[in-house]
Enzyme design. Sequence first.
Site, PDB file in Angstrom:
ATOM      1  N   ILE A 157       8.109   6.999  16.948  1.00 22.00           N
ATOM      2  CA  ILE A 157       7.740   7.732  15.747  1.00 22.00           C
ATOM      3  C   ILE A 157       6.670   8.625  15.859  1.00 22.00           C
ATOM      4  O   ILE A 157       6.404   9.790  15.489  1.00 22.00           O
ATOM      5  CB  ILE A 157       7.481   6.784  14.355  1.00 22.00           C
ATOM      6  CG1 ILE A 157       8.540   5.701  14.339  1.00 22.00           C
ATOM      7  CG2 ILE A 157       7.170   7.736  13.147  1.00 22.00           C
ATOM      8  CD1 ILE A 157      10.044   6.259  13.708  1.00 22.00           C
ATOM      9  N   LYS A 192       0.898  -1.186   0.109  1.00 19.23           N
ATOM     10  CA  LYS A 192       0.061  -0.062  -0.011  1.00 19.23           C
ATOM     11  C   LYS A 192       0.719   1.250  -0.143  1.00 19.23           C
ATOM     12  O   LYS A 192       0.470   2.204  -0.838  1.00 19.23           O
ATOM     13  CB  LYS A 192      -0.945  -0.180   1.161  1.00 19.23           C
ATOM     14  CG  LYS A 192      -1.762   1.365   1.737  1.00 19.23           C
ATOM     15  CD  LYS A 192      -2.458   1.464   2.874  1.00 19.23           C
ATOM     16  CE  LYS A 192      -1.712   1.678   4.040  1.00 19.23           C
ATOM     17  NZ  LYS A 192      -1.453   2.860   4.484  1.00 19.23           N
ATOM     18  N   LYS A 231      14.168  15.659  10.631  1.00 19.11           N
ATOM     19  CA  LYS A 231      13.782  14.216  11.280  1.00 19.11           C
ATOM     20  C   LYS A 231      13.503  13.442  10.156  1.00 19.11           C
ATOM     21  O   LYS A 231      12.953  14.016   9.179  1.00 19.11           O
ATOM     22  CB  LYS A 231      12.746  14.504  12.398  1.00 19.11           C
ATOM     23  CG  LYS A 231      12.130  13.311  13.010  1.00 19.11           C
ATOM     24  CD  LYS A 231      10.975  13.839  13.798  1.00 19.11           C
ATOM     25  CE  LYS A 231      10.121  12.689  14.303  1.00 19.11           C
ATOM     26  NZ  LYS A 231       9.012  13.046  15.112  1.00 19.11           N
ATOM     27  N   VAL A 232      13.565  12.059  10.100  1.00 18.68           N
ATOM     28  CA  VAL A 232      13.324  11.198   9.005  1.00 18.68           C
ATOM     29  C   VAL A 232      11.771  11.199   8.689  1.00 18.68           C
ATOM     30  O   VAL A 232      11.056  11.037   9.737  1.00 18.68           O
ATOM     31  CB  VAL A 232      13.846   9.837   9.297  1.00 18.68           C
ATOM     32  CG1 VAL A 232      13.433   8.953   8.168  1.00 18.68           C
ATOM     33  CG2 VAL A 232      15.456   9.878   9.446  1.00 18.68           C
ATOM     34  N   SER A 233      11.425  11.898   7.519  1.00 17.09           N
ATOM     35  CA  SER A 233       9.933  11.537   7.089  1.00 17.09           C
ATOM     36  C   SER A 233       9.978  10.865   6.101  1.00 17.09           C
ATOM     37  O   SER A 233      10.486  11.306   4.837  1.00 17.09           O
ATOM     38  CB  SER A 233       9.453  12.901   7.203  1.00 17.09           C
ATOM     39  OG  SER A 233       8.005  12.911   6.443  1.00 17.09           O
ATOM     40  N   VAL A 234       9.011   9.565   5.856  1.00 15.37           N
ATOM     41  CA  VAL A 234       8.820   9.216   4.480  1.00 15.37           C
ATOM     42  C   VAL A 234       8.101  10.152   3.568  1.00 15.37           C
ATOM     43  O   VAL A 234       8.472  10.056   2.571  1.00 15.37           O
ATOM     44  CB  VAL A 234       7.923   7.701   4.772  1.00 15.37           C
ATOM     45  CG1 VAL A 234       7.642   7.178   3.600  1.00 15.37           C
ATOM     46  CG2 VAL A 234       8.629   6.935   5.836  1.00 15.37           C
ATOM     47  N   ARG A 256      -4.478  10.657   4.579  1.00 14.45           N
ATOM     48  CA  ARG A 256      -3.260  11.673   4.581  1.00 14.45           C
ATOM     49  C   ARG A 256      -2.542  11.789   3.483  1.00 14.45           C
ATOM     50  O   ARG A 256      -1.865  12.772   3.044  1.00 14.45           O
ATOM     51  CB  ARG A 256      -2.201  11.663   5.773  1.00 14.45           C
ATOM     52  CG  ARG A 256      -3.206  11.547   7.195  1.00 14.45           C
ATOM     53  CD  ARG A 256      -2.263  11.537   8.091  1.00 14.45           C
ATOM     54  NE  ARG A 256      -1.363  12.518   8.301  1.00 14.45           N
ATOM     55  CZ  ARG A 256      -1.746  13.832   8.748  1.00 14.45           C
ATOM     56  NH1 ARG A 256      -2.854  13.761   9.461  1.00 14.45           N
ATOM     57  NH2 ARG A 256      -0.728  14.591   8.597  1.00 14.45           N
ATOM     58  N   ASP A 289       4.771   0.775  12.052  1.00 11.14           N
ATOM     59  CA  ASP A 289       3.616  -0.080  11.527  1.00 11.14           C
ATOM     60  C   ASP A 289       3.416  -1.344  11.706  1.00 11.14           C
ATOM     61  O   ASP A 289       2.386  -2.042  11.519  1.00 11.14           O
ATOM     62  CB  ASP A 289       3.331   0.163   9.868  1.00 11.14           C
ATOM     63  CG  ASP A 289       3.031   1.452   9.218  1.00 11.14           C
ATOM     64  OD1 ASP A 289       2.678   2.252  10.192  1.00 11.14           O
ATOM     65  OD2 ASP A 289       3.514   1.635   8.236  1.00 11.14           O
ATOM     66  N   ARG A 315      -8.543  -0.509   4.446  1.00 12.34           N
ATOM     67  CA  ARG A 315      -7.613   0.354   3.833  1.00 12.34           C
ATOM     68  C   ARG A 315      -6.575  -0.366   3.557  1.00 12.34           C
ATOM     69  O   ARG A 315      -5.737   0.269   2.523  1.00 12.34           O
ATOM     70  CB  ARG A 315      -7.539   1.631   4.881  1.00 12.34           C
ATOM     71  CG  ARG A 315      -8.689   2.188   5.249  1.00 12.34           C
ATOM     72  CD  ARG A 315      -8.401   3.419   6.304  1.00 12.34           C
ATOM     73  NE  ARG A 315      -7.299   4.413   5.625  1.00 12.34           N
ATOM     74  CZ  ARG A 315      -6.976   5.465   5.950  1.00 12.34           C
ATOM     75  NH1 ARG A 315      -7.285   5.911   7.066  1.00 12.34           N
ATOM     76  NH2 ARG A 315      -6.231   6.101   5.326  1.00 12.34           N
ATOM     77  N   CYS A 352      -5.306  13.089  13.267  1.00  9.74           N
ATOM     78  CA  CYS A 352      -4.978  11.717  12.742  1.00  9.74           C
ATOM     79  C   CYS A 352      -5.253  11.190  14.325  1.00  9.74           C
ATOM     80  O   CYS A 352      -4.846  11.415  15.191  1.00  9.74           O
ATOM     81  CB  CYS A 352      -3.822  11.676  12.026  1.00  9.74           C
ATOM     82  SG  CYS A 352      -3.316   9.889  12.032  1.00  9.74           S
TER      83      CYS A 352
HETATM   84  N1  EPU Z   1       6.781  14.682  10.854  1.00  9.14           N
HETATM   85  C1  EPU Z   1       6.754  16.138  10.934  1.00  9.14           C
HETATM   86  N2  EPU Z   1       6.604  16.968  10.001  1.00  9.14           N
HETATM   87  C2  EPU Z   1       6.458  16.668   8.743  1.00  9.14           C
HETATM   88  C3  EPU Z   1       6.236  15.128   8.473  1.00  9.14           C
HETATM   89  C4  EPU Z   1       6.339  14.069   9.561  1.00  9.14           C
HETATM   90  O1  EPU Z   1       6.753  16.532  12.000  1.00  9.14           O
HETATM   91  O2  EPU Z   1       6.185  17.418   7.645  1.00  9.14           O
HETATM   92  C5  EPU Z   1       6.936  13.604  11.715  1.00  9.14           C
HETATM   93  C6  EPU Z   1       5.353  12.821  12.034  1.00  9.14           C
HETATM   94  O3  EPU Z   1       4.667  13.357  13.032  1.00  9.14           O
HETATM   95  C7  EPU Z   1       6.124  11.518  12.772  1.00  9.14           C
HETATM   96  C8  EPU Z   1       7.135  11.522  11.965  1.00  9.14           C
HETATM   97  O4  EPU Z   1       7.738  12.752  11.368  1.00  9.14           O
HETATM   98  O5  EPU Z   1       6.396  11.828  14.149  1.00  9.14           O
HETATM   99  C9  EPU Z   1       7.451  10.375  10.730  1.00  9.14           C
HETATM  100  O6  EPU Z   1       6.245  10.629  10.122  1.00  9.14           O
HETATM  101  P1  EPU Z   1       6.288  10.245   8.485  1.00  9.14           P
HETATM  102  O7  EPU Z   1       6.264  11.571   7.686  1.00  9.14           O
HETATM  103  O8  EPU Z   1       7.562   9.286   8.095  1.00  9.14           O
HETATM  104  O9  EPU Z   1       4.993   9.377   8.324  1.00  9.14           O
HETATM  105  P2  EPU Z   1       3.940   9.442   6.893  1.00  9.14           P
HETATM  106  O10 EPU Z   1       5.035   9.647   5.506  1.00  9.14           O
HETATM  107  O11 EPU Z   1       3.004  10.522   7.005  1.00  9.14           O
HETATM  108  C10 EPU Z   1       4.180   7.017   6.406  1.00  9.14           C
HETATM  109  C11 EPU Z   1       3.456   5.772   6.334  1.00  9.14           C
HETATM  110  C12 EPU Z   1       2.776   5.409   7.653  1.00  9.14           C
HETATM  111  C13 EPU Z   1       3.859   5.118   8.505  1.00  9.14           C
HETATM  112  C14 EPU Z   1       5.284   6.329   8.716  1.00  9.14           C
HETATM  113  C15 EPU Z   1       6.336   5.880   9.371  1.00  9.14           C
HETATM  114  C16 EPU Z   1       2.262   5.794   4.196  1.00  9.14           C
HETATM  115  C17 EPU Z   1       1.126   6.363   3.284  1.00  9.14           C
HETATM  116  N3  EPU Z   1       2.152   6.103   5.433  1.00  9.14           N
HETATM  117  O12 EPU Z   1       3.721   8.190   6.880  1.00  9.14           O
HETATM  118  O13 EPU Z   1       1.957   4.468   7.478  1.00  9.14           O
HETATM  119  O14 EPU Z   1       3.605   4.874   9.852  1.00  9.14           O
HETATM  120  O15 EPU Z   1       5.452   6.630   7.071  1.00  9.14           O
HETATM  121  O16 EPU Z   1       6.959   4.961   8.914  1.00  9.14           O
HETATM  122  O17 EPU Z   1       3.349   5.598   3.627  1.00  9.14           O
HETATM  123  C18 EPU Z   1       0.110   2.836   7.626  1.00  9.14           C
HETATM  124  O18 EPU Z   1       0.306   2.299   6.844  1.00  9.14           O
HETATM  125  O19 EPU Z   1      -0.613   2.461   8.608  1.00  9.14           O
HETATM  126  C19 EPU Z   1       0.647   4.126   7.970  1.00  9.14           C
HETATM  127  C20 EPU Z   1       0.467   5.032   9.132  1.00  9.14           C
END
Ligand code: EPU
Length: 429
Positions: A338, A22, A171-174, A102, A316, A408, A126
């Site tokens: 995280i 996904k 910070k690492v953000s996907v 999101r 996850d 989902r 969220c």
């Molecule tokens: N963060 C910030 N600012 C930003 C972006 C992120 O502070 O602008 C923080 C977040 O609040 C969090 C951390 O950085 O504390 C990491 O968040 P990340 O951005 O990596 O999360 P994401 O990209 O929104 C994806 C996955 C999530 C998964 C996380 C972490 C998708 C669609 N979602 O979310 O998956 O938990 O990476 O690996 O790829 C799920 O599939 O159930 C799910 C929630």
Amino acid sequence: MDKIRIVGGNELKGTIPISGAKNAALPLMIASLLTEEKLILENVPRLADVALLQRILGNHGVDITTNGKRNGDDPYAGQTLEIDARVIVDTTAPYDLVSRMRASFWVLGPLLARIGVAKVSLPGGCAIGTRPVDFHLDALRALGAEIEIDAGYVVAKAPHGLKGARIVFPKVSVGATHTALMAATLARGDSIIENAAREPEVVDLADCLIKMGARISGAGSSTIHVEGVARLKAARHAVLPDRIETGTYAMATAMTGGDVMLAGARPDLLESALDALRQAGAEIDATNEGIRVRRNGAGILPVDVTTAPYPGFPTDLQAQFMALMTKAKGNSRITETIFENRFMHVQELARLGARIHLEGDSAVVEGVERLTGAPVMATDLRASVSLVIAGLAAEGETMVQRVYHLDRGFEKLEEKLSRCGAQIERISG
Ligand code: EPU
């Protein structure tokens, strides 16, 4: 609303085919916005989030054809999407769609890079944490975008196109790595993304972008180099297997006991989770077909885990691992680094007889001899599936409500598990 009814106690035995990921399929579909030519994606899972993103992209004018199934096709094979974003009719992503998923916020980067304007709703609240989008906006600003927030919307412009830049994430953000990567492919000049996410889904996106003509090196490491190009072109790409689905079924098997082949799974995508499972007493073998998971008479051993960005233990899989630890022979500590609020499953697991108490960002799980079935519900996808896993190992009936969370992210969940001997069924309501 549908429910899932489980009668626990059966071992899992058989084969579970692993679907496309996904969290790779979503950014790959969004990457189609970067080109006027067709992007063909194979092995796309049939999930509610994928269908919703199809609608969101459709709203921008993207035309998506799904290849139908023919008689005799493998019922578990992923779908092929032909995505044609030649004409963008609307650069606005509205609140009612973005607030439901999101990841749809990620259309911002590609729209801005290709069209020069985008208006995308802020995603809003969220269930697992505050989840701001500041890193996305800072990355786009570094690339030269002008960004304002107006009435709950991010309004972004780059009238003269984006310009290559050095982007350093605090910070690492996907998601922010996806945004920066997609936007930088069409920026003028070179970009460097530092402290980039190393998740396999980032590598999958980069691989697809490279097939589309992008010049990217270093994806999978914390520094990614992008040399901007004027345009991207047609490509064909297959979505990588879902490491979270893999880990989930591996944990389910470790919990119930039995012997399951996770067909098509790739062990290199989830080594830290497989290590934790081995320490817990599961036997894990990589074969040509996938990953074989077994647990025989031996009990479950307690293991401490701390979530971390890839290659660390994935957030996850935290809820699923906690479900497993509820029946361990001893105490374990599970620390979430995280998301600050990702323990919503704790109170629900307690309804099945688990003994867990929270200490700040950690949950201390005191293993119990047996769990007993109960009605439960959860507020997000991974928490919901942790309740399914616990229900499979609980005595009696567990009824999981709010099944739409599971839909989902888990394709044919009850079919895949019942093929392996679980007593699980969907009750339409
Ligand atoms: N963060 C910030 N600012 C930003 C972006 C992120 O502070 O602008 C923080 C977040 O609040 C969090 C951390 O950085 O504390 C990491 O968040 P990340 O951005 O990596 O999360 P994401 O990209 O929104 C994806 C996955 C999530 C998964 C996380 C972490 C998708 C669609 N979602 O979310 O998956 O938990 O990476 O690996 O790829 C799920 O599939 O159930 C799910 C929630």
